[in-house]
Design an enzyme around this catalytic site. Structure first.
Site, PDB file in Angstrom:
ATOM      1  N   ASP A  60       0.814  -1.215   0.000  1.00 48.66           N
ATOM      2  CA  ASP A  60       0.000   0.000   0.000  1.00 48.66           C
ATOM      3  C   ASP A  60       0.848   1.266   0.000  1.00 48.66           C
ATOM      4  O   ASP A  60       0.657   2.169   0.830  1.00 48.66           O
ATOM      5  CB  ASP A  60      -0.949   0.020   1.210  1.00 48.66           C
ATOM      6  CG  ASP A  60      -1.738  -1.259   1.369  1.00 48.66           C
ATOM      7  OD1 ASP A  60      -2.087  -1.857   0.347  1.00 48.66           O
ATOM      8  OD2 ASP A  60      -1.993  -1.666   2.527  1.00 48.66           O
ATOM      9  N   GLU A 232     -11.100   0.984  -3.719  1.00 51.60           N
ATOM     10  CA  GLU A 232     -10.492   1.384  -2.444  1.00 51.60           C
ATOM     11  C   GLU A 232      -9.222   2.177  -2.758  1.00 51.60           C
ATOM     12  O   GLU A 232      -8.935   2.496  -3.906  1.00 51.60           O
ATOM     13  CB  GLU A 232     -10.176   0.151  -1.593  1.00 51.60           C
ATOM     14  CG  GLU A 232      -9.264  -0.838  -2.288  1.00 51.60           C
ATOM     15  CD  GLU A 232      -9.061  -2.133  -1.509  1.00 51.60           C
ATOM     16  OE1 GLU A 232      -9.285  -2.144  -0.291  1.00 51.60           O
ATOM     17  OE2 GLU A 232      -8.663  -3.132  -2.130  1.00 51.60           O
TER      18      GLU A 232
END
Length: 585
Positions: A60, A232
């Site tokens: 991420d 997301e």
């Protein structure tokens, strides 16, 4: 086969204005950084750099440039302290600089399940100070997500970082965007527990009022994503009058992707990129970099553009990612159509042209750790901010672990480890531990989570006879993974004396070794084990549910509640080049 014995008692001590605006100052851009030894840039063309740039568990990525310094923040999940911020001067060589969520007032993850905790940080700078937004996830399985979003700030990247300001709990993967009119905008994915399995409702946007520390004004769902679903990981940018919304879609598995949309108004409507995916491997099962998704954009001072993204390098025919989700980078460019395009994309390239060249010597160097100066930054522990209850370091260079709960606890366990960053490696230590019964054990572990680990322990029989025993959860996976198994008959050892412990991993083959104090040679203990078990794919969830990576380190448990201590003289991590490692750097 024999291997050299560990050392008794201890080894030596180791030793410009950005075109894309994302709340950027005149000296700021979108990257992250770390430090190794950076080779000098010369007039000759640099060799291509091999991905990933952050090997091992580093998912991420959020990237930022401030002046000539690049930074990448990555998720740490249940590992403490929270968020890894890496630093670089050239995009090729990185080193962990700080983990800013390092005290109880900022983060306490006791009770957070495996792969919960700190998700998807976003690192930005508004021209004056740094902002870090993150989620602390308290529950992820089932219909509900208990996911709380926070903001911390600092004047300097090395801190001190503020206590967190609570923002909301409507979803996870928050981002903070600093617009050129001074407004700040907060976005996150929206979770709707009523619509399982279609619970990803889109990206919601609301203004952040820094003066009051609250979200203000209307909240709007500005983007529901493409037909790939599971939208997301939002990041917002501004360029040439366009607002760009970068998102992750397709889950965290092999259908993962980076998508891009844009609008003339921050509230939308947002149109999808004409090619839909900026980066993905989902239709290319033989690509070296799989699971490519969740990205962020950065510009260099000379105007080049790059996108960092997570990726995985599966091994074995079962496609297991032992090193977890890593950070890779791709060169990109802005077309005449004002759309961002990935060079040679969307399938991520294994080799990339970067401003610098990687220091491969540093990557392959043996790391020898002692602990007189505290815990080296390569190491983390699990969940708790109260380190004095689980370990201490001393002038003698040793690491003392205070036996707490079992290796599978979600609350308080004494387990200190570093990331596995190579497919093959050796790790060794020497432990001084005198258990009284089978409920006290300490030793060397290859660890992913409570569902999958291997653990060579010094323990004792119920009659007090000291012995060596390998514990593992591997044998019961995927039938629950909670009933730890012993994989061999215990080996009786003398009641006193230090014990050398070693693990050797060669691709999927893991072997434990030991030596008693005074012995010159290590001896094998237990069978050859399947190292690929310690991977995302075996973390208790078949898909989209296990998010970390393999660690190797030391642990101590006292299930009698007596806080029995184990002392470790040193720790060695030695990368090994091996023919089985197809995609090794």
């Amino acid at each position: 086969m024999r291997s050299g014995a560990p050392r008794f008692p201890a080894a030596a001590q180791s030793t410009g204005h950005n075109d894309v605006l994302r709340g950027v100052s005149p000296q700021n851009s979108l990257v992250s950084t770390s430090s190794l030894h950076f080779p000098s840039r010369t007039a000759t063309k640099m060799p291509l750099v091999r991905n990933p740039i952050l090997p091992g568990f580093n998912p991420d990525p959020s990237v930022l440039r401030v002046g000539d310094d690049y930074y990448i923040a990555t998720s740490t999940f249940e590992w403490y302290p929270g968020v890894q911020i890496h630093h670089s001067k050239d995009l090729a060589n990185w080193e962990v600089l700080i983990r800013p969520l390092s005290r109880k007032s900022q983060l306490d993850m006791r009770g957070d399940p495996d792969s919960c905790g700190v998700w998807a940080p976003c690192l930005t700078h508004d021209g004056t100070r740094f902002y870090l937004v993150f989620t602390d996830v308290k529950r992820k399985d089932g219909s509900y997500k208990d996911a709380h979003n926070y903001i911390v700030t600092a004047d300097a990247i090395t801190g001190p970082w503020s206590d967190p300001i609570y923002v909301n709990s409507s979803g996870f993967d928050p981002t903070l965007f600093h617009d050129d009119d001074g407004k700040k905008w907060f976005a996150n994915m929206l979770w709707d527990h009523r619509r399982r399995p279609h619970t990803f409702e889109g990206i919601v946007l609301q203004q952040w009022d820094e003066r009051t520390g609250k979200l203000v004004g209307p909240r709007k769902n500005v983007y529901v994503g493409t037909d790939l679903g599971l939208v997301e990981g939002p990041h917002l940018y501004k360029r040439n009058g366009w607002y760009y919304l970068l998102t992750a879609e397709g889950g965290t598995g092999y259908d993962h992707a980076v998508t891009l949309a844009r609008s003339r108004d921050i509230w939308g409507p947002y149109e999808d990129h004409p090619q839909k995916y900026l980066v993905t491997s989902k239709d290319h099962p033989n690509a070296a970099l799989q699971r490519a998704g969740h990205g962020d954009i950065v510009d260099t001072p000379d105007g080049r553009t790059y996108i960092v993204h997570l990726s995985g390098r599966p091994t074995t025919q079962r496609r297991r990612c032992v090193l977890g989700r890593e950070t890779s980078i791709q060169e990109a460019y802005w077309g005449d159509d004002d759309w961002l395009h990935v060079k040679d994309g969307p399938v991520p390239s294994l080799f990339v042209d970067l401003p610098g060249a990687r220091d491969d010597e540093a990557y392959w160097a043996e790391k020898r750790y002692t602990f007189e100066a505290g815990l080296p930054i390569d190491f983390q522990w699990l969940r708790t901010p109260e380190t004095e209850r689980i370990f201490r370091t001393g002038d003698d260079g040793a690491l003392t672990l205070i036996g707490r709960e079992s290796v599978g606890s979600w609350f308080e366990q004494a387990l200190v480890a570093r990331r596995q960053t190579h497919f093959s490696y050796d790790a060794e230590t020497v432990v001084d531990f005198s258990p009284e019964d089978e409920r006290q054990f300490a030793g060397l572990t290859a660890y992913y989570c409570r569902f999958n680990f291997f653990y060579l322990t010094v323990t004792a029989h119920s009659d007090g006879q000291r012995e060596l025993l390998i514990q593992a959860s591997e044998a019961s996976w995927p039938l629950g993974g909670l009933n730890e198994q012993r994989l061999h008959e215990p080996v009786q050892i003398p009641s006193q004396g230090k014990v050398g412990l070693k693990v050797t991993v060669r691709g999927k083959a893991l072997q434990f070794w030991y030596a008693l104090e005074g012995e010159r040679e290590l001896k094998k203990i237990g069978p050859v084990l399947d190292a690929s078990i310690v991977s995302d794919e075996c973390g208790g969830h078949q898909a989209h549910g296990s998010f970390t990576g393999a660690f190797v380190g030391v642990a101590a448990s006292d299930c009698n509640g007596l806080a029995k201590e184990a002392k470790f003289d040193y720790f060695v991590y030695k990368p090994v080049k091996h023919e089985s490692d197809r995609y090794e750097i």
